[in-house]
Design a protein around this motif. Sequence first.
Motif, mmCIF file in Angstrom:
data_model
loop_
_atom_site.group_PDB
_atom_site.id
_atom_site.type_symbol
_atom_site.label_atom_id
_atom_site.label_comp_id
_atom_site.label_asym_id
_atom_site.label_seq_id
_atom_site.Cartn_x
_atom_site.Cartn_y
_atom_site.Cartn_z
ATOM 1 N N PHE A 54 -25.518 -44.156 -124.169
ATOM 2 C CA PHE A 54 -24.966 -43.214 -123.192
ATOM 3 C C PHE A 54 -24.848 -41.819 -123.802
ATOM 4 C CE2 PHE A 54 -21.645 -40.869 -121.080
ATOM 5 C CZ PHE A 54 -21.865 -41.122 -119.736
ATOM 6 N N ILE A 55 -24.332 -41.753 -125.020
ATOM 7 C CA ILE A 55 -24.165 -40.450 -125.670
ATOM 8 C C ILE A 55 -25.512 -39.758 -125.854
ATOM 9 C CG2 ILE A 55 -23.481 -39.309 -127.822
ATOM 10 C CD1 ILE A 55 -21.272 -41.400 -128.105
ATOM 11 N N ALA A 56 -26.524 -40.512 -126.299
ATOM 12 C CA ALA A 56 -27.842 -39.923 -126.547
ATOM 13 C C ALA A 56 -28.452 -39.364 -125.267
ATOM 14 C CB ALA A 56 -28.773 -40.969 -127.163
ATOM 15 N N ILE A 57 -28.393 -40.141 -124.186
ATOM 16 C CA ILE A 57 -28.991 -39.676 -122.931
ATOM 17 C C ILE A 57 -28.192 -38.510 -122.351
ATOM 18 C CG2 ILE A 57 -29.476 -40.341 -120.546
ATOM 19 C CD1 ILE A 57 -30.278 -43.072 -121.586
ATOM 20 N N TYR A 58 -26.876 -38.568 -122.480
ATOM 21 C CA TYR A 58 -26.047 -37.459 -121.986
ATOM 22 C C TYR A 58 -26.381 -36.163 -122.734
ATOM 23 C CZ TYR A 58 -21.937 -34.551 -121.155
ATOM 24 O OH TYR A 58 -21.117 -33.508 -120.828
ATOM 25 N N VAL A 59 -26.502 -36.242 -124.043
ATOM 26 C CA VAL A 59 -26.815 -35.053 -124.842
ATOM 27 C C VAL A 59 -28.223 -34.545 -124.518
ATOM 28 C CG1 VAL A 59 -27.199 -34.218 -127.191
ATOM 29 C CG2 VAL A 59 -25.205 -35.626 -126.684
ATOM 30 N N LEU A 60 -29.177 -35.444 -124.333
ATOM 31 C CA LEU A 60 -30.535 -35.020 -123.982
ATOM 32 C C LEU A 60 -30.573 -34.353 -122.605
ATOM 33 C CD1 LEU A 60 -32.619 -38.060 -125.282
ATOM 34 C CD2 LEU A 60 -32.691 -35.708 -126.148
#
Length: 424
Positions: free
Chosen positions: A24-30
């Motif tokens: 979730f964090i990775a996709i949110y940051v991307l």
Amino acid sequence: MSVPVSATETGAATSAPQRVGPIFIAIYVLALFGIWMSINLPASVTLALRIGELDPEGKATSYSMAAGIGTLTALLANPLFGRLSDRTRSRFGRRRPWIVVGLSGTIAGAAVIGFSNSMPLLLLGWIMMQAFVNAAIAASLAIVADRIPEKQQGFVGALSGMAASAAILIGVFFVQWFPSNALAQFGLPVAVAVVFCGLLLVLLRDDKPARGDISPFGFREFLGSFYVNPRKSPDFSAFLVAMFLVTCAWGVVSTYTVYLLQDRIAVPEEELPSVITLAYVIPGILAVIFAPIAGWLNDRTGRRKLVLAATAVLMAAGTIQIAFAEGIVPFLIGVCIVSGIAGGMLYGGYIGLAVATMNDPNTAARDLGVTNIAFTLPFSVMPFIAPLLLGVGGGAPNYPLLLSVGAALTLLGIVPLFFIRSTR
């Protein structure tokens, strides 16, 4: 999508957010990376180049006007769309509809700029981009308050700031790959935003609509989208003043980087694209490094005010370095301090400090929208007053005076921090 119709900002409260995982964090940051690249690259580089093509003789004045109008549009749009997002009663949730609306309008604005052959048409496209991208920004940033628990907010906020820095770092390569294709320069970053935000929308399937009593959305509620009562929110108000002042020097440096290289450093035309790349790539790398460091310091020490004060000192020092630089290397050193080290620290720490001083979780998107006003208002105010300062003394534009005023205002940003009591 049902448009929110109320003034009562209640009922959106939910149980405490649960810890989020790395996917979730990775996709949110991307997703934030794509959104920021779609607007920060034009604001920093490609808009100036496009205006230079359409109005080579009056580019400085035309760019000041475009930058000022565009930023004022963003200042109005961000908290307004944030307020609407906070109050949206749609079966698709509060945040997802406005991310979709924002990206759709941004695509349309980029197309207008890409096909423009006059300044009025370019301004129309730029206003569209600034207005709609801020709908996506407001809804996306509110996800930190909605979905991220307090113990992860500093880390995720720092990664979000790092994404904003990386957006320019990566996006500037579009300028080199497509040096004469304005449509590609403006359109490809938006395409990146669409891809990553599409993935985020899938993860946000449980996005909840606003709940509780909702009354009509009138003119008073509209004005309330932009106003924070200092008596009810003294810490948040002091934070907003500090953010505005601290960002003043960066607003000058970021807005006038291209013209400083052309007019003050006198970089040869054939070398300009390479030097512009260095002026964004090297600070971008530094910002990507220092944003998580600032977030770690915030979470580790809890001294959020001290981190912002150190940022102000570094930003002012780097701006003075640029003001009196006589060559490319001294100029790049100053830009690295301002946009790299200090900019990274600011990106990495401001969301955590904003959330720490906010006192109503039910208006998170609105409050973060107002935070964005404080962050970006100098990018509008400074271009409007810049012609007055640049004209002092006659002759060549007085960039040293303009930069020195920006540095002084940034140092003043330390003063309001002493009035914040809710965090160290």
